[in-house]
Design a protein around this motif. Structure first.
Motif, PDB file in Angstrom:
ATOM      1  N   ALA A 180       0.833  -1.207   0.000  1.00  0.00           N
ATOM      2  CA  ALA A 180       0.000   0.000   0.000  1.00  0.00           C
ATOM      3  C   ALA A 180       0.866   1.255   0.000  1.00  0.00           C
ATOM      4  N   TRP A 181       1.951   1.225   0.750  1.00  0.00           N
ATOM      5  CA  TRP A 181       2.869   2.377   0.765  1.00  0.00           C
ATOM      6  C   TRP A 181       3.490   2.607  -0.611  1.00  0.00           C
ATOM      7  N   VAL A 182       3.885   1.513  -1.276  1.00  0.00           N
ATOM      8  CA  VAL A 182       4.483   1.634  -2.609  1.00  0.00           C
ATOM      9  C   VAL A 182       3.485   2.270  -3.577  1.00  0.00           C
ATOM     10  N   ARG A 183       2.246   1.799  -3.575  1.00  0.00           N
ATOM     11  CA  ARG A 183       1.228   2.396  -4.445  1.00  0.00           C
ATOM     12  C   ARG A 183       1.089   3.886  -4.166  1.00  0.00           C
ATOM     13  N   GLU A 184       1.037   4.251  -2.898  1.00  0.00           N
ATOM     14  CA  GLU A 184       0.878   5.650  -2.521  1.00  0.00           C
ATOM     15  C   GLU A 184       2.052   6.493  -2.997  1.00  0.00           C
ATOM     16  N   LEU A 185       3.263   5.997  -2.769  1.00  0.00           N
ATOM     17  CA  LEU A 185       4.463   6.750  -3.153  1.00  0.00           C
ATOM     18  C   LEU A 185       4.534   6.955  -4.662  1.00  0.00           C
ATOM     19  N   LEU A 186       4.145   5.946  -5.427  1.00  0.00           N
ATOM     20  CA  LEU A 186       4.255   6.010  -6.881  1.00  0.00           C
ATOM     21  C   LEU A 186       3.042   6.662  -7.532  1.00  0.00           C
ATOM     22  N   GLY A 187       2.041   7.004  -6.745  1.00  0.00           N
ATOM     23  CA  GLY A 187       0.852   7.642  -7.305  1.00  0.00           C
ATOM     24  C   GLY A 187       0.020   6.703  -8.145  1.00  0.00           C
ATOM     25  N   LEU A 188      -0.021   5.426  -7.782  1.00  0.00           N
ATOM     26  CA  LEU A 188      -0.772   4.429  -8.531  1.00  0.00           C
ATOM     27  C   LEU A 188      -2.102   4.142  -7.839  1.00  0.00           C
ATOM     28  N   PRO A 189      -3.063   3.558  -8.539  1.00  0.00           N
ATOM     29  CA  PRO A 189      -4.389   3.376  -7.968  1.00  0.00           C
ATOM     30  C   PRO A 189      -4.374   2.613  -6.646  1.00  0.00           C
ATOM     31  N   ALA A 190      -5.111   3.114  -5.669  1.00  0.00           N
ATOM     32  CA  ALA A 190      -5.169   2.470  -4.357  1.00  0.00           C
ATOM     33  C   ALA A 190      -5.799   1.087  -4.439  1.00  0.00           C
ATOM     34  N   SER A 191      -6.582   0.837  -5.486  1.00  0.00           N
ATOM     35  CA  SER A 191      -7.238  -0.460  -5.654  1.00  0.00           C
ATOM     36  C   SER A 191      -6.356  -1.492  -6.345  1.00  0.00           C
ATOM     37  N   ALA A 192      -5.170  -1.080  -6.818  1.00  0.00           N
ATOM     38  CA  ALA A 192      -4.281  -2.015  -7.519  1.00  0.00           C
ATOM     39  C   ALA A 192      -3.769  -3.080  -6.558  1.00  0.00           C
ATOM     40  N   SER A 193      -3.526  -4.265  -7.079  1.00  0.00           N
ATOM     41  CA  SER A 193      -2.973  -5.357  -6.283  1.00  0.00           C
ATOM     42  C   SER A 193      -1.455  -5.387  -6.427  1.00  0.00           C
ATOM     43  N   VAL A 194      -0.788  -5.934  -5.414  1.00  0.00           N
ATOM     44  CA  VAL A 194       0.668  -5.918  -5.363  1.00  0.00           C
ATOM     45  C   VAL A 194       1.188  -7.311  -5.036  1.00  0.00           C
ATOM     46  N   GLY A 195       2.191  -7.738  -5.767  1.00  0.00           N
ATOM     47  CA  GLY A 195       2.888  -8.987  -5.474  1.00  0.00           C
ATOM     48  C   GLY A 195       4.369  -8.716  -5.345  1.00  0.00           C
ATOM     49  N   ILE A 196       5.010  -9.319  -4.360  1.00  0.00           N
ATOM     50  CA  ILE A 196       6.442  -9.122  -4.146  1.00  0.00           C
ATOM     51  C   ILE A 196       7.181 -10.348  -4.679  1.00  0.00           C
ATOM     52  N   THR A 197       8.088 -10.110  -5.613  1.00  0.00           N
ATOM     53  CA  THR A 197       8.769 -11.179  -6.345  1.00  0.00           C
ATOM     54  C   THR A 197      10.281 -11.111  -6.092  1.00  0.00           C
ATOM     55  N   THR A 198      11.028 -11.931  -6.830  1.00  0.00           N
ATOM     56  CA  THR A 198      12.482 -11.910  -6.707  1.00  0.00           C
ATOM     57  C   THR A 198      13.109 -10.672  -7.334  1.00  0.00           C
ATOM     58  N   GLY A 199      12.455 -10.099  -8.313  1.00  0.00           N
ATOM     59  CA  GLY A 199      12.995  -8.934  -9.000  1.00  0.00           C
ATOM     60  C   GLY A 199      12.065  -8.523 -10.119  1.00  0.00           C
ATOM     61  N   THR A 200      12.472  -7.526 -10.895  1.00  0.00           N
ATOM     62  CA  THR A 200      11.624  -7.055 -11.984  1.00  0.00           C
ATOM     63  C   THR A 200      11.393  -8.141 -13.027  1.00  0.00           C
ATOM     64  N   GLN A 201      12.358  -9.052 -13.207  1.00  0.00           N
ATOM     65  CA  GLN A 201      12.138 -10.145 -14.166  1.00  0.00           C
ATOM     66  C   GLN A 201      10.844 -10.891 -13.846  1.00  0.00           C
TER      67      GLN A 201
END
Length: 472
Positions: free
Chosen positions: A123-144
């Motif tokens: 949620a903090w990442v979405r807020e900092l980047l100005g992305l929709p609050a309703s977006a879902s987030v997954g944490i992975t090994t990297g951008t790949q």
């Protein structure tokens, strides 16, 4: 029966902490490049497999001694290779605790702590980047793997619009998906397309300008040349020049043609937190995309590994990633199960370090980190441009500086190699528009102007030596 290893884990952890402290204390003064290569390090580690248990403290000491000369000082304030950050103190501490806690971060029922930390950090990442609050987030090994995650969601949605269930029926017989990306895209885009079954021949390469930015007119023509499901992959921060694709135009074209727009922003997305209107303008319109990928182990200065996939269409995200099994206890209403949002089932709890880094920096600290690195990059460029025979090839919009020496491939390459082997600083080589170049990336929280000046001096000395050797 042979006895197992001693059960006092504290002694080994204490010794490991001593080695860690010694390493970190000497990081700013030790040679940044490894002083021994793979062969020597392997020989030092390649002892016969012990027939029985070995004291854990002895193992820790042997590992530290056997690998010391083969470690790259990526956390050094004068490491400017690739795009690799250091480790913020709070993130380091959180990662060490995460290892000790040994949480399987897949399920809220299995580790409420890991799941909650990921949810808050996302949620903090979405807020900092100005992305929709309703977006879902997954944490992975990297951008790949963030690309794989987001593009799997894209694949689900664009095919579902044409009545195809790709999760059930696969790609065989599916409507062909057209995929568009710029000529200066990162190679992880191609790898993600292979992993998702598209294949790189499915990719339509869109012409880029001289800085690496995708040309909207070329994208418009490419999109107009066909029909059917479509995905457009834009780039926020070209790996050599730091250039940004024109996001408003690309997102508008995506909407016009019913295409999903995904943004590769491994480091560039963080321009959104800059205090500089000029830098923030680089990501203007980025919130109009459908998905985004970025790294934690670059500008956020987390330890490897951490990537972040963000998807505006959370239903598509979950449909592409979610899985069920009778033995798996899923979270209740409002609980975040990380395995619903990434390709991994069991994995380490990366969210603790992400949470710690963001909480320790706060918005103002992250803004200062980004702007300070950009200022150092501009200082780098000005100082290098003042050296005899050195040319800076890009407009420094962010934290990347591209350099060529004497307009000569061999001398530029030799200069880069000499800087690295000299140990004072670390830079990396590349090929830009067919010519060998040196790439400088500034994204370490510890870097100072004095570190930049030391690196510039090392580059100047290396260039003189490279020229002399070329003449000899």
């Amino acid at each position: 029966m042979a006895a197992g290893p001693p059960r006092d884990a504290g002694a080994a952890a204490t010794r490991a902490f001593e080695h860690i402290t010694d390493y970190l204390t000497g990081l700013s003064t030790r040679p940044i490049a490894p002083t021994a290569g793979y062969g020597k390090i392997r020989a030092q580690l390649d002892v016969p497999l012990p027939a029985g248990p070995t004291d854990p403290v002895e193992v820790v000491d042997a590992l530290a001694a056997g690998t010391a000369d083969g470690l790259t000082g990526t956390g050094s304030p004068r490491f400017f290779g690739y795009v690799i950050g250091g480790i913020l103190p709070a993130a380091l501490a959180a990662d060490l605790m995460a290892v000790a806690w040994d949480q399987n971060a897949g399920l809220a029922s299995l580790s409420p702590a890991a799941a909650a930390a990921e949810s808050v950090a996302g949620a903090w990442v979405r807020e900092l980047l100005g992305l929709p609050a309703s977006a879902s987030v997954g944490i992975t090994t990297g951008t790949q793997m963030a690309h794989v995650t987001a593009l799997a969601a894209a694949r689900h949605r664009v095919l579902a619009r044409y009545g195809w269930d790709v999760e059930a029926d696969g790609l065989h017989g599916a409507p062909p998906v057209r995929v568009f990306a710029g000529a200066a895209r990162h190679t992880t885009v191609d790898a993600a397309l292979r992993l998702l079954g598209f294949g790189t021949r499915r990719l339509a390469v869109v012409e880029a300008d001289e800085t690496g930015r995708m040309r909207p007119d070329a994208l418009r023509a490419a999109l107009a040349g066909g029909h059917g499901p479509a995905i457009v992959i834009a780039q926020a921060g070209e790996i050599n020049t730091g250039a940004f694709d024109p996001m408003p135009e690309i997102c508008a074209l995506g909407r016009e043609h019913g295409a999903w727009v995904h943004v590769d922003g491994a480091f560039g997305l963080w321009a959104a937190v800059s205090a500089s209107p000029r830098r923030r303008a680089l990501v203007a319109g980025i919130d109009q995309a459908d998905s985004w990928a970025t790294d934690g182990h670059k500008w956020l200065n987390l330890a490897y590994d951490c990537g972040i996939a963000i998807v505006a269409d959370s239903d598509a995200h979950r449909a592409a990633m979610s899985t069920r099994a009778d033995y798996v206890v899923h979270g209740g209403e409002g609980e975040h199960d990380p395995l619903e949002w990434t390709p991994e089932f069991s994995r380490r709890a990366r969210g603790f370090a992400l949470y710690a880094a963001l909480r320790s920096l706060g918005r103002a600290g992250l803004t200062d980190l980004v702007d300070r690195c950009c200022g150092h990059a501009r200082h780098f460029a000005a100082a290098l441009a003042g050296l005899d025979g050195v040319a800076v090839l890009n407009e420094v919009e962010l934290n990347q500086v591209l350099v060529r020496v004497d307009d000569d491939d061999a001398i530029t390459g030799a200069t880069t190699d000499l800087v690295v082997t000299g140990g004072v600083a670390f830079v990396s080589g590349t090929v830009w528009r067919g010519a060998v170049a040196m790439r400088v990336s500034v994204c370490n929280w510890m870097t100072t102007e004095a570190d930049v000046d030391q690196a510039v001096a090392a580059i100047a000395t290396a260039a003189i030596t490279a020229r002399a050797r070329a003449r000899a």
